[in-house]
Enzyme design. Structure first.
Site, PDB file in Angstrom:
ATOM      1  N   CYS A   1       0.786  -1.191   0.060  1.00 19.15           N
ATOM      2  CA  CYS A   1      -0.110   0.065  -0.077  1.00 19.15           C
ATOM      3  C   CYS A   1       0.787   1.298  -0.029  1.00 19.15           C
ATOM      4  O   CYS A   1       1.611   1.620  -0.843  1.00 19.15           O
ATOM      5  CB  CYS A   1      -0.999   0.005   1.253  1.00 19.15           C
ATOM      6  SG  CYS A   1      -2.260   1.138   0.914  1.00 19.15           S
ATOM      7  N   HIS A   2       0.717   2.108   1.060  1.00 14.29           N
ATOM      8  CA  HIS A   2       1.509   3.071   1.207  1.00 14.29           C
ATOM      9  C   HIS A   2       3.054   2.933   1.647  1.00 14.29           C
ATOM     10  O   HIS A   2       3.733   3.714   1.955  1.00 14.29           O
ATOM     11  CB  HIS A   2       1.091   4.330   2.202  1.00 14.29           C
ATOM     12  CG  HIS A   2      -0.094   5.131   1.590  1.00 14.29           C
ATOM     13  ND1 HIS A   2      -1.698   4.391   1.604  1.00 14.29           N
ATOM     14  CD2 HIS A   2      -0.294   6.250   0.929  1.00 14.29           C
ATOM     15  CE1 HIS A   2      -2.246   5.316   0.952  1.00 14.29           C
ATOM     16  NE2 HIS A   2      -1.693   6.170   0.584  1.00 14.29           N
TER      17      HIS A   2
END
Length: 188
Positions: A111-112
């Site tokens: 994800c991030h």
């Protein structure tokens, strides 16, 4: 004998981690026989998130200030919006992350999570993926960003979102079982 018996893995996280992106890899790694520590700049426990809502709190096993990458066989960086943003601004977290790459150890980021890799200066010329809204940051750091559920590049395992967790966890276990990856090192 379990696939990851004798392996020790650090999950680097801070307040604001995406709950499933920490808990599912933690479960998969432990079920495969690994010893797993949640490493954090915070002590006590850290707050998970289910997107923008508060989720479970998770106990911290090792304070980042006292953690040594040489004690671990692999690193996992969960996403969530707040967690990687705080970690990438933390010099200890950046140094800890970079040490895994310098030693050629497997690293997983979802994800991030790859935001931390940008600040650790370890994404250049690697193929990886992430949540789409940090694609440009990764490309600006030299990465070849692709839109796939899981990407493996010399021991670096990346995925986009919680929907990709089954593939992410499977590849993560596989890469950690394989061990050290030649060519992962990169001069800063």
């Amino acid at each position: 004998m379990s696939k990851l018996s004798g392996k020790r893995v650090a999950i680097l996280a801070s307040n604001g981690f995406e709950e499933s992106e920490l808990l599912e890899p933690l479960r998969a790694l432990r079920e495969s026989g690994a010893e797993v520590d949640v490493v954090s700049p915070e002590k006590g426990s850290i707050q998970g998130m289910r997107h923008f809502d508060k989720g479970e709190k998770v106990d911290v096993d090792q304070a980042l200030a006292d953690a040594d990458a040489s004690d671990y066989d692999a690193l996992v960086i969960p996403g969530g919006l707040f967690n990687p943003d705080a970690l990438r601004a933390d010099d200890n977290a950046v140094r800890f992350t970079r040490a895994f790459f310098q030693a050629g150890k497997p690293v997983g980021a979802i994800c991030h999570g790859p935001w931390v890799l940008v600040n650790a200066d370890v994404v250049g010329k690697r193929e990886l993926t992430s949540v789409q809204n940090i694609q440009r940051d990764l490309e600006n750091a030299g990465a070849r960003w692709v839109d796939r559920e899981v990407v493996v590049d010399q021991g670096l395992v990346t995925s986009r979102t919680p929907d990709d967790l089954p593939a992410f966890c499977s590849k993560l276990v596989e890469e950690i079982a394989e061990g050290r990856h030649k060519g992962q090192e990169r001069s800063a």
